[in-house]
Structures are given as structure tokens and as C-alpha cells.
Design a protein around this motif. Structure first.
Motif, PDB file in Angstrom:
ATOM      1  N   ALA A 238       0.819  -1.211   0.000  1.00  0.00           N
ATOM      2  CA  ALA A 238       0.000   0.000   0.000  1.00  0.00           C
ATOM      3  C   ALA A 238       0.852   1.260   0.000  1.00  0.00           C
ATOM      4  CB  ALA A 238      -0.941  -0.001   1.197  1.00  0.00           C
ATOM      5  N   VAL A 249      -8.727   7.105   4.069  1.00  0.00           N
ATOM      6  CA  VAL A 249      -8.886   5.683   3.774  1.00  0.00           C
ATOM      7  C   VAL A 249      -9.675   5.098   4.935  1.00  0.00           C
ATOM      8  CG1 VAL A 249      -7.743   3.474   3.390  1.00  0.00           C
ATOM      9  CG2 VAL A 249      -6.719   5.579   2.503  1.00  0.00           C
ATOM     10  N   TRP A 274      -0.339   3.583   5.261  1.00  0.00           N
ATOM     11  CA  TRP A 274      -1.208   4.386   4.401  1.00  0.00           C
ATOM     12  C   TRP A 274      -0.744   5.837   4.355  1.00  0.00           C
ATOM     13  CZ3 TRP A 274      -4.347   2.104   1.129  1.00  0.00           C
ATOM     14  CH2 TRP A 274      -4.809   0.817   1.415  1.00  0.00           C
ATOM     15  N   ALA A 279      -1.855   9.169   1.990  1.00  0.00           N
ATOM     16  CA  ALA A 279      -3.182   9.435   2.534  1.00  0.00           C
ATOM     17  C   ALA A 279      -3.087  10.319   3.767  1.00  0.00           C
ATOM     18  CB  ALA A 279      -3.882   8.126   2.879  1.00  0.00           C
ATOM     19  N   LEU A 282      -6.581   7.862   8.232  1.00  0.00           N
ATOM     20  CA  LEU A 282      -7.129   6.510   8.168  1.00  0.00           C
ATOM     21  C   LEU A 282      -8.211   6.380   9.222  1.00  0.00           C
ATOM     22  CD1 LEU A 282      -6.768   3.441   7.175  1.00  0.00           C
ATOM     23  CD2 LEU A 282      -5.436   3.182   9.272  1.00  0.00           C
TER      24      LEU A 282
END
Length: 341
Positions: A238, A249, A274, A279, A282
Motif C-alpha cells: 500500500a 482511507v 497508508w 493518505a 485513516l
């Protein structure tokens, strides 16, 4: 105790509140923070601080403040401006402190040593910018293998609710929820919603009745993977997705926020990976979740973000409060890690 739905959680949560929060409660109140950011290590990373209970007022910490969590990479997202005047504005004087406490605007930082774990509470004094109309199209995946023991029928209600809120979203379920589609489409969306199984146990995971016998158990999923229709996705991959425009996410799989290693790094499971992918935040679960409760919390969360223009951390707080009449087992496992804006 929260996972077992035992009523004894009230005594334990009150005791933890007395050890972790009460010594600095007056300092926190004096600063009138907009939210609390928790940086924890060790076993504290697997505990939802929202459930800490003040026995004197019989109120959860969640009822007092929005709460989110940080990894050591969160500073990168928090120092970045998502776009002008969209989310939170930080006074210029907070910038050195942003660097000093893993990227969060704060006026004070507290540390406690508790059984080999470290807890830091950052008090955020940022102010909200005007509400805006954003791009809320979601890339969603649900119930990729709809046969037992992998069947997750409740997750389909989650993505159905997303479609009602954001009709232009792209939703994939059953055999369409493939790994190839996920890798191709994920960098193109600001919101990713993965309602699938995840395995984060070192020896792998089993599902169904075979789990009853630990010595003879049949392994169904490899460690540190997410399940798609055409196979398992190694979590480590990822980090290479390139999610620089991704605001959130959301992983409503089981136990997705549990740590994925035991080397003592101050991270909360896959959130770190992530964030490495780009990103900003999360939303993940700390233990095996109840489908209906998760659907209720996530649906209200997205409604508050998309229709009311709330920040992610405040939206999650209010969504949880809407279920707070129930045992914390049902509403507390979903946590926000990273940028709260």
C-alpha cells in the motif's frame, strides 16, 4: 473487557481516566482545546481513549472532546494545506510546535510512563474555516467474497448508504471488487472505503468453526493482508500506491488498526503505511466489529462530512455519540488516525 461487552468496563475506564486524564484535566480545560490528539505506544495503541470515563460526572472523554490519533508520519499531513480555506487554519505561532509534537498545533504536551508505554496528549487550539462543497466521490469495495466464511453482507449496506450520499461514487462488490481495480482506481479518489476482511495476526487468520481449535486451525488468510475478490493484498504494498490526493482511507475490516509488528515503533498498525502512501488520514477498527453498528456509525460519519461539512474528527465524534447509549463495544472500535481536518 470492551471486546467482551462486559459491564465491568465502567470501573476499568474510570480507573484509567484517573491515571491518564485527571492529573491534567484542569490544564486541558483551561486551554479550551478544539480536540485531543493522542500519541501512544505499546498496548495503549490498542485502546480507544474515547471510552475513558470520568466517574465524577459519569461522562466519556468522547463527550468532552473530539479525539484522534497520530503516528510519527502524521506531521507531514498536518503541515500540508489540503487547499486554501477548506479545513482548519493554524496560527503561525503553532508551526514550531507542529514540528515538536509530531505535527499537531498544540500549546502543551504531557507524557506518562504506564507499564512500558508512552502517552502524549496534544491539545489542538486550531479554528474551523468556513464550510465548503468538496469532491466527495468515494471509491468503495464491499464483500468481495460473498460466501462463508468470508461473507460480509452488512458491508453492502455501508456502500449502499455511500451511494445515496455521493451518487457519483464508484462502488465494487463481489467478483467486481478486485485487487486490479483497487490498484488502478485508488490514486484517483479522495475517499477510499474498504469494507472487507483484514488479517493482522503474525501467524495468519482463520475464519469460521476451524478457529475453535488453535492447534489444528486452518489458516485462511496470510498475515498483514486485505481480502479482495481475486486474492489477498499485502499491506506493505500500500505504501507504493501514490495517494497524495487522498483525504481518507476507511477500513471497516476486522482489527484493521492493530499493530502490524512488534518492534516497538510508535505507530498504530497500518495507518503508518497508508500515510507513507500519501493518505491524510485513516479510519480503522481496533477489534472485530459488529456489522450493523459499524454501518450506523460510518453512515452517519459520511453524512456529517458530506452534507454538514464537519471535519473528520468532529463527524466521527458525533457519529459515535449517536450510538453511545449502547455498550462501547459497538461504537468505540472505529478510530481516526492522522489528519483530523
Amino acid at each position: 473487557m470492551l471486546q467482551s461487552r462486559n459491564s465491568g468496563y465502567r470501573r476499568v475506564s474510570a480507573s484509567l481516566y484517573d491515571h491518564l486524564i485527571r492529573p491534567v484535566a484542569q490544564d486541558i480545560e483551561a486551554l479550551n482545546p478544539q480536540q485531543l490528539a493522542i500519541i501512544a505506544t505499546g498496548s495503549l495503541r490498542q485502546f480507544p481513549f474515547e471510552t475513558l470515563r470520568d466517574s465524577q460526572t459519569d461522562r466519556f472523554l468522547l463527550q468532552q472532546y473530539p479525539i484522534h490519533y497520530l503516528t510519527r508520519l502524521s506531521s507531514r499531513s498536518l503541515l500540508a494545506n489540503p487547499s486554501p480555506s477548506r479545513f482548519l487554519t493554524f496560527p503561525l505561532w503553532t508551526i514550531p510546535l507542529l514540528l515538536g509534537v509530531l505535527g499537531i498545533g498544540a500549546t502543551v504536551k504531557h507524557h506518562w510512563k504506564l507499564g512500558g508505554t508512552l502517552l502524549t496528549v496534544a491539545l489542538v487550539t486550531a479554528t474551523l474555516s468556513p464550510r465548503f462543497s468538496g469532491d466527495y466521490r468515494v471509491l468503495g469495495f464491499a464483500n468481495p467474497q460473498p460466501l462463508d466464511p468470508f461473507n460480509l453482507p452488512g458491508t453492502e449496506a455501508e456502500v449502499d448508504a455511500l451511494l445515496r450520499l455521493a451518487p457519483e461514487s464508484e462502488i465494487y462488490r463481489h467478483q467486481q471488487a478486485t485487487l486490479e481495480v483497487f490498484k488502478r482506481q485508488s490514486p484517483r479518489h479522495r475517499y477510499l472505503h474498504l469494507a472487507t476482511h483484514g488479517c493482522f495476526q503474525q501467524l495468519g487468520c482463520c475464519l469460521g468453526e476451524t478457529c475453535a481449535d488453535d492447534e489444528q486451525r486452518e489458516i485462511h488468510m496470510n498475515p498483514n493482508t486485505l481480502l479482495f475478490a481475486d486474492g489477498e493484498y499485502p499491506l506493505a504494498d500500500a505504501a507504493l500506491l501514490g495517494l497524495q490526493d487522498t483525504q481518507l482511507v476507511a477500513l471497516t475490516a476486522c482489527q484493521t488498526a492493530l499493530q502490524t509488528n512488534i518492534d516497538g515503533d510508535a505507530i498504530m498498525g497500518m495507518a503508518y503505511i497508508w500515510e507513507r502512501a500519501g493518505a491524510r488520514a485513516l479510519m480503522a477498527t481496533l477489534w472485530n466489529v459488529d456489522d450493523q453498528a459499524t454501518e450506523a456509525v460510518t453512515t452517519e460519519f459520511y453524512r456529517l462530512v458530506m452534507q454538514e461539512g464537519l471535519t473528520k474528527v468532529e463527524a466521527l465524534r458525533q457519529a459515535k455519540l449517536s450510538q453511545s447509549h449502547r455498550h462501547p463495544f459497538f461504537w468505540s472500535p472505529l478510530v481516526l488516525i492522522g489528519d483530523p481536518r
